[in-house]
Design a protein around this motif. Structure first.
Motif, PDB file in Angstrom:
ATOM      1  N   ASP A   1       0.856  -1.179   0.000  1.00  0.00           N
ATOM      2  CA  ASP A   1       0.000   0.000   0.000  1.00  0.00           C
ATOM      3  C   ASP A   1       0.900   1.239   0.000  1.00  0.00           C
ATOM      4  O   ASP A   1       1.651   1.471   0.946  1.00  0.00           O
ATOM      5  CB  ASP A   1      -0.889  -0.019   1.246  1.00  0.00           C
ATOM      6  CG  ASP A   1      -1.897   1.129   1.275  1.00  0.00           C
ATOM      7  OD1 ASP A   1      -1.726   2.087   0.505  1.00  0.00           O
ATOM      8  OD2 ASP A   1      -2.840   1.071   2.086  1.00  0.00           O
ATOM      9  N   SER A   2       0.816   2.040  -1.067  1.00  0.00           N
ATOM     10  CA  SER A   2       1.679   3.217  -1.168  1.00  0.00           C
ATOM     11  C   SER A   2       1.045   4.473  -0.581  1.00  0.00           C
ATOM     12  O   SER A   2       1.356   5.587  -0.997  1.00  0.00           O
ATOM     13  CB  SER A   2       2.098   3.451  -2.623  1.00  0.00           C
ATOM     14  OG  SER A   2       0.989   3.437  -3.496  1.00  0.00           O
ATOM     15  N   GLY A   3       0.169   4.311   0.420  1.00  0.00           N
ATOM     16  CA  GLY A   3      -0.236   5.438   1.233  1.00  0.00           C
ATOM     17  C   GLY A   3      -1.555   6.096   0.919  1.00  0.00           C
ATOM     18  O   GLY A   3      -2.253   5.746  -0.032  1.00  0.00           O
TER      19      GLY A   3
ATOM     20  N   VAL B   1       3.388   2.417   3.477  1.00  0.00           N
ATOM     21  CA  VAL B   1       4.122   3.670   3.721  1.00  0.00           C
ATOM     22  C   VAL B   1       3.106   4.788   3.939  1.00  0.00           C
ATOM     23  O   VAL B   1       1.990   4.741   3.414  1.00  0.00           O
ATOM     24  CB  VAL B   1       5.066   4.036   2.562  1.00  0.00           C
ATOM     25  CG1 VAL B   1       6.162   2.999   2.389  1.00  0.00           C
ATOM     26  CG2 VAL B   1       4.293   4.253   1.264  1.00  0.00           C
ATOM     27  N   ARG B   2       3.501   5.793   4.683  1.00  0.00           N
ATOM     28  CA  ARG B   2       2.631   6.906   5.033  1.00  0.00           C
ATOM     29  C   ARG B   2       2.430   7.834   3.836  1.00  0.00           C
ATOM     30  O   ARG B   2       3.373   8.209   3.135  1.00  0.00           O
ATOM     31  CB  ARG B   2       3.259   7.675   6.190  1.00  0.00           C
ATOM     32  CG  ARG B   2       2.384   8.735   6.841  1.00  0.00           C
ATOM     33  CD  ARG B   2       3.118   9.416   7.983  1.00  0.00           C
ATOM     34  NE  ARG B   2       4.278  10.194   7.526  1.00  0.00           N
ATOM     35  CZ  ARG B   2       5.540   9.843   7.742  1.00  0.00           C
ATOM     36  NH1 ARG B   2       5.824   8.718   8.388  1.00  0.00           N
ATOM     37  NH2 ARG B   2       6.532  10.608   7.297  1.00  0.00           N
ATOM     38  N   GLY B   3       1.166   8.218   3.601  1.00  0.00           N
ATOM     39  CA  GLY B   3       0.853   9.206   2.572  1.00  0.00           C
ATOM     40  C   GLY B   3       0.611  10.567   3.184  1.00  0.00           C
ATOM     41  O   GLY B   3       0.651  10.736   4.409  1.00  0.00           O
ATOM     42  N   ASN B   4       0.317  11.553   2.354  1.00  0.00           N
ATOM     43  CA  ASN B   4       0.124  12.906   2.889  1.00  0.00           C
ATOM     44  C   ASN B   4      -1.202  13.083   3.617  1.00  0.00           C
ATOM     45  O   ASN B   4      -1.450  14.133   4.220  1.00  0.00           O
ATOM     46  CB  ASN B   4       0.256  13.949   1.768  1.00  0.00           C
ATOM     47  CG  ASN B   4      -0.786  13.772   0.685  1.00  0.00           C
ATOM     48  OD1 ASN B   4      -0.763  12.793  -0.048  1.00  0.00           O
ATOM     49  ND2 ASN B   4      -1.701  14.722   0.560  1.00  0.00           N
ATOM     50  N   HIS B   5      -2.071  12.067   3.572  1.00  0.00           N
ATOM     51  CA  HIS B   5      -3.306  12.090   4.361  1.00  0.00           C
ATOM     52  C   HIS B   5      -3.210  11.162   5.577  1.00  0.00           C
ATOM     53  O   HIS B   5      -4.208  10.995   6.283  1.00  0.00           O
ATOM     54  CB  HIS B   5      -4.504  11.693   3.490  1.00  0.00           C
ATOM     55  CG  HIS B   5      -4.987  12.784   2.598  1.00  0.00           C
ATOM     56  ND1 HIS B   5      -6.020  13.637   2.938  1.00  0.00           N
ATOM     57  CD2 HIS B   5      -4.559  13.183   1.375  1.00  0.00           C
ATOM     58  CE1 HIS B   5      -6.217  14.500   1.964  1.00  0.00           C
ATOM     59  NE2 HIS B   5      -5.353  14.241   0.985  1.00  0.00           N
ATOM     60  N   ASP B   6      -2.063  10.559   5.780  1.00  0.00           N
ATOM     61  CA  ASP B   6      -1.848   9.654   6.912  1.00  0.00           C
ATOM     62  C   ASP B   6      -0.958  10.356   7.944  1.00  0.00           C
ATOM     63  O   ASP B   6       0.107  10.873   7.595  1.00  0.00           O
ATOM     64  CB  ASP B   6      -1.183   8.354   6.458  1.00  0.00           C
ATOM     65  CG  ASP B   6      -1.965   7.667   5.347  1.00  0.00           C
ATOM     66  OD1 ASP B   6      -3.201   7.590   5.460  1.00  0.00           O
ATOM     67  OD2 ASP B   6      -1.337   7.223   4.367  1.00  0.00           O
ATOM     68  N   SER B   7      -1.378  10.348   9.191  1.00  0.00           N
ATOM     69  CA  SER B   7      -0.621  11.026  10.240  1.00  0.00           C
ATOM     70  C   SER B   7       0.350  10.064  10.920  1.00  0.00           C
ATOM     71  O   SER B   7       0.320   8.846  10.694  1.00  0.00           O
ATOM     72  CB  SER B   7      -1.582  11.599  11.286  1.00  0.00           C
ATOM     73  OG  SER B   7      -2.265  10.536  11.946  1.00  0.00           O
ATOM     74  N   ARG B   8       1.192  10.608  11.773  1.00  0.00           N
ATOM     75  CA  ARG B   8       2.054   9.761  12.602  1.00  0.00           C
ATOM     76  C   ARG B   8       1.220   8.909  13.541  1.00  0.00           C
ATOM     77  O   ARG B   8       1.606   7.788  13.880  1.00  0.00           O
ATOM     78  CB  ARG B   8       3.009  10.642  13.404  1.00  0.00           C
ATOM     79  CG  ARG B   8       4.015  11.417  12.563  1.00  0.00           C
ATOM     80  CD  ARG B   8       5.167  10.549  12.132  1.00  0.00           C
ATOM     81  NE  ARG B   8       6.143  11.294  11.343  1.00  0.00           N
ATOM     82  CZ  ARG B   8       7.279  10.771  10.900  1.00  0.00           C
ATOM     83  NH1 ARG B   8       7.582   9.515  11.179  1.00  0.00           N
ATOM     84  NH2 ARG B   8       8.113  11.496  10.194  1.00  0.00           N
ATOM     85  N   THR B   9       0.067   9.416  13.948  1.00  0.00           N
ATOM     86  CA  THR B   9      -0.859   8.630  14.776  1.00  0.00           C
ATOM     87  C   THR B   9      -1.348   7.412  14.002  1.00  0.00           C
ATOM     88  O   THR B   9      -1.421   6.297  14.534  1.00  0.00           O
ATOM     89  CB  THR B   9      -2.056   9.499  15.197  1.00  0.00           C
ATOM     90  OG1 THR B   9      -1.586  10.636  15.911  1.00  0.00           O
ATOM     91  CG2 THR B   9      -3.015   8.705  16.067  1.00  0.00           C
ATOM     92  N   THR B  10      -1.675   7.628  12.735  1.00  0.00           N
ATOM     93  CA  THR B  10      -2.066   6.513  11.869  1.00  0.00           C
ATOM     94  C   THR B  10      -0.938   5.484  11.776  1.00  0.00           C
ATOM     95  O   THR B  10      -1.164   4.276  11.914  1.00  0.00           O
ATOM     96  CB  THR B  10      -2.414   7.021  10.460  1.00  0.00           C
ATOM     97  OG1 THR B  10      -3.455   7.971  10.538  1.00  0.00           O
ATOM     98  CG2 THR B  10      -2.827   5.875   9.557  1.00  0.00           C
TER      99      THR B  10
END
Length: 490
Positions: free
Chosen positions: A282-284, A311-320
């Motif tokens: 999943d690329s975020g 990997v984290r996307g620009n809509h995914d937070s560090r909390t996510t």
């Protein structure tokens, strides 16, 4: 004393006689209208609620649901959810035959593949199945029509005699429609279906479907031809390039930009099972706002049936990211971290931007390039250490392009459209569309955004990309599906 009646008695008598003749005509018209309306409601309401108007029956290798629906044009409609539908101009009558293919039974389909000798008798089996189903459908539709017309007649006329007359008239109308359909039946219609959507599916549904189609000598009878056209919807081998993955081929499912759409989990789970997926990448942008309240959406990941690399996307937070890292069978990649999953060495980096946080100025492409450079440095370090990475993952293609020459294959998302290119340094860049169809925000668009996912085939010996299948499903409210195979070229 005598009374003489003179003058105008003639017109009065004629008016009374005309009224007396009109009353039976009006009653007959009212009776016919109630019978037609009651029969219509019986097929629509009684059939859909109680199942009297439709039946479920196996037809060859598929499970179907047959029903009669009122229609001005007649014909036959075959629904193959979620792939779409096809319409046949099979007959002319105010009734349409609806056949919904619920599923392709894996047991009966495999039996055909494993025992080809059964194909020679399948034509008779299909014809018998459809005949039995049609007979049961006629009986149940008759019950539905009789019930609907009688009940409506009782409500309107409030007398059992007229209510029963409505029911009898409705049965007669149904029989007339059946005779009309039989008299106007067009067997050639099965050879000229009108398709809704691009209907196909992967050959893994029934194994080597091409051999079944070429040996399927069922075009001699109209009923067998009808069912065969439905079965062929699942066959894509005639349009796919010649590459055929062997059992040892590594299969990676690339998804991206789910954007909090719960339907994506069902699609991913189905693809994992159908294609025997080794790893999901999943690329975020799995989330929409990255809030803690959204975290429960991720709880479906451990049950998808394959390891999940993210990997984290620009809509995914560090909390996510923190929540997801604690889930079973899940691997979170950031800062160039590499893991070995399903025999593949995969490294990735989280997106440096977090768009939902409006208080932070988005750093733009420069930050993406810097993140990509850090990922490329980590890849080269892995190569020097003797543990080269097979796949690099970043959310933004700007970051992914910085890995050119440091890895054979790079994956990205973000732009909600598919792209494939070979970068100057030899790295193949595969950008995936939105597996969530743009997410729940897609309802704001005039045209629904399509659902995208790809199955990547990698050679087990050298871990190089051999081919990939692009799966495209219709967006919100649409039932279309397309599977196309692509080769990377020399």
């Amino acid at each position: 004393m005598s009374v003489a009646v003179t003058g105008h008695t003639g017109p009065m008598v004629r008016d009374l006689s005309l009224a007396a003749r009109e009353r039976p005509l009006r009653r007959a018209l009212a009776l016919a209208a109630v019978a037609v309306l009651g029969a219509w409601l019986g097929l629509l309401v009684v059939g859909s609620i109680t199942g009297l108007g439709g039946i479920r029956t196996p037809v060859g290798p598929v499970d179907t649901r047959m029903a009669l629906e009122p229609s001005l044009n007649g014909g036959t409609r075959i629904d193959v959810p979620p792939l779409g539908a096809l319409d046949l101009a099979s007959h002319t009558a105010p009734l349409r035959l609806d056949v919904a293919v619920d599923r392709l039974d894996p047991v009966r389909s495999r039996a055909l593949v494993e025992r080809p000798e059964r194909i020679s008798g399948l034509q008779e089996e299909i014809a018998e199945d459809v005949t039995t189903g049609a007979r049961d459908l006629a009986v149940r539709s008759g019950v539905a029509v009789l019930t609907g017309a009688t009940a409506l007649g009782l409500v309107v006329f409030r007398t059992p005699r007229r209510a029963l007359a409505c029911g009898g008239l409705a049965l007669a109308l149904l029989a007339t429609c059946g005779i009309s359909a039989y008299a106007t039946w067009n067997p050639k219609s099965v050879l000229e279906p009108k398709f809704s959507g691009l209907l196909s599916s992967a050959p893994s549904v029934v194994g080597n479907a091409r051999s079944i189609v070429t040996e399927f000598d069922v075009y001699q009878k109209e009923l067998a031809r009808l069912v065969t056209n439905v079965t062929r919807l699942y066959d894509a081998t005639s349009t796919l390039p010649t590459y055929q993955p062997d059992p040892g081929t590594m299969r990676v499912l690339h998804v991206s930009d789910i954007h909090l759409n719960p339907a994506a989990w069902h699609i991913i789970s189905s693809l994992v099972e159908q294609y025997d997926i080794d790893v999901i990448i999943d690329s975020g942008d799995t989330m929409d706002h990255g809030s803690a309240a959204e975290n429960a959406f991720l709880d479906a990941i451990p049950d998808l049936g394959a390891p999940y690399v993210w990997v984290r996307g620009n809509h995914d937070s560090r909390t996510t990211q923190s929540y997801l890292s604690r889930l079973k069978n899940t691997h979170v990649l950031d800062d160039g971290r590499a893991v070995t999953v399903g025999g593949l060495r995969i490294a990735g980096i989280g997106d440096p931007q977090f768009t939902p946080d409006r208080s932070v100025l988005a750093p733009g492409d420069d930050a993406e390039r810097r993140a990509g450079s850090r990922l490329a440095a980590a890849l080269r370090a892995q190569q020097r250490a003797g543990t080269p990475v097979d796949i690099a993952v970043a959310h933004n293609p700007v970051a992914a392009r910085q890995t050119d020459g440091a890895v054979p294959l790079a994956l990205a998302g973000h732009v909600h459209r598919r792209e494939f290119s070979v970068l100057p340094g030899g790295t193949s860049l595969k950008i995936e569309g939105s597996t969530g169809g743009g997410g729940l925000r897609a309802v704001q668009n005039e045209t629904p955004e399509k659902v995208h996912a790809s199955v990547l085939y990698l050679d087990r010996t050298n871990r190089r990309l051999q081919a990939w299948d692009e799966i495209t499903l219709g967006g919100l409210g649409l039932t279309t599906a397309e599977v196309s195979r692509h080769l990377p070229g020399p």
